[in-house]
Design an enzyme around this catalytic site. Sequence first.
Site, PDB file in Angstrom:
ATOM      1  N   HIS A   5       0.789  -1.410  -0.132  1.00 14.00           N
ATOM      2  CA  HIS A   5       0.082  -0.370  -0.293  1.00 14.00           C
ATOM      3  C   HIS A   5       1.146   1.531   0.045  1.00 14.00           C
ATOM      4  CE1 HIS A   5      -2.759  -3.275   0.395  1.00 14.00           C
ATOM      5  NE2 HIS A   5      -2.423  -3.630   1.819  1.00 14.00           N
ATOM      6  N   GLU A  63      -1.786  -0.231   8.126  1.00 16.55           N
ATOM      7  CA  GLU A  63      -0.985  -0.806   7.147  1.00 16.55           C
ATOM      8  C   GLU A  63       0.176  -0.433   6.335  1.00 16.55           C
ATOM      9  OE1 GLU A  63      -1.631  -4.980   4.174  1.00 16.55           O
ATOM     10  OE2 GLU A  63      -3.625  -3.049   4.615  1.00 16.55           O
ATOM     11  N   HIS A  82       2.714  -7.063   4.475  1.00 15.28           N
ATOM     12  CA  HIS A  82       1.454  -6.632   4.686  1.00 15.28           C
ATOM     13  C   HIS A  82       1.226  -7.307   6.000  1.00 15.28           C
ATOM     14  CE1 HIS A  82       0.057  -5.630   0.412  1.00 15.28           C
ATOM     15  NE2 HIS A  82       1.219  -7.057  -0.198  1.00 15.28           N
ATOM     16  N   GLU A 114       1.651 -12.056   4.765  1.00 10.70           N
ATOM     17  CA  GLU A 114       0.484 -11.433   6.135  1.00 10.70           C
ATOM     18  C   GLU A 114       1.140 -11.300   7.839  1.00 10.70           C
ATOM     19  OE1 GLU A 114      -1.342  -9.186   5.168  1.00 10.70           O
ATOM     20  OE2 GLU A 114      -2.442 -10.265   3.153  1.00 10.70           O
TER      21      GLU A 114
END
Length: 270
Positions: free
Chosen positions: A64, A101, A156, A235
Amino acid sequence: MTMLAGGLTACGSGGSSSASAAPPTVSAASHHSAPASSGAPSPTSGSSGQGPLAGKVIVLDPGHNGGNAEHPEVINKLVDIYNGKKPCNTTGTATNDDYPEHAFTWDVANRLAKILRAKGAKVILTRHSDTGVGPCVDERARIGNRAHADAVLAIHGDGAPAKGHGFHIIEPAKIKGGHNDAILAPSRTLGKDLRDAYHEGTGIPYSTYLGKDGIDVRGDLGGLNVSTRPAVFIEAGNMRNAGDAAKMKSPQERERMAEALANGFVKFLG
């Protein structure tokens, strides 16, 4: 990773919020902000040229970006990931008290880059700052391709239902046309080495809600489908789970995460 324009989208499994927390201080050298949507990699200076990773090229993709939410016209654009089309990028998720995040991934990536450079690796980040927009998921993969990276890791945090906790590695699935056939086996090895090191170094358990033994395999992620280099995602925890979130918000725990991942790269590339 469905994109909601102007909102906050869960990285993996669902959930939404609005992120307002400022990015944390990182422990790497300062980076200059790139123009919005720039896909140019970050500076690669700082490697010692000596150590267990000397001569290796590692690309880190902090998921992101801090400016994504303000530019839905950019991140909602569809890009080709070979077996379909996906939004250019998304805003990511956040903890329930709004630690975003994008800030988490930026911090961990910079901590990890500093450690890897000290071990001799040349490290490239897919974005220059935590205030820009993008780059798109296909371009993030191509940064690794152009660098002839020995390994690529996208970092992430998940946004799954709060009862789920733990981390998982995402490995590439075989996609139609054979585009990624050559990276499937080395990516599996990279994924296992990073999984083992992260689990041992952080004490965070394997995901209780997705994957098997901390490993998931997906064919819908542009960062994996477009890659021609060994590549996986992590993750690193479920940001909606109180226990995982507490660790992800802690600078000391983020340093442990970075150290653990560095050990995984040494195992894979050493």
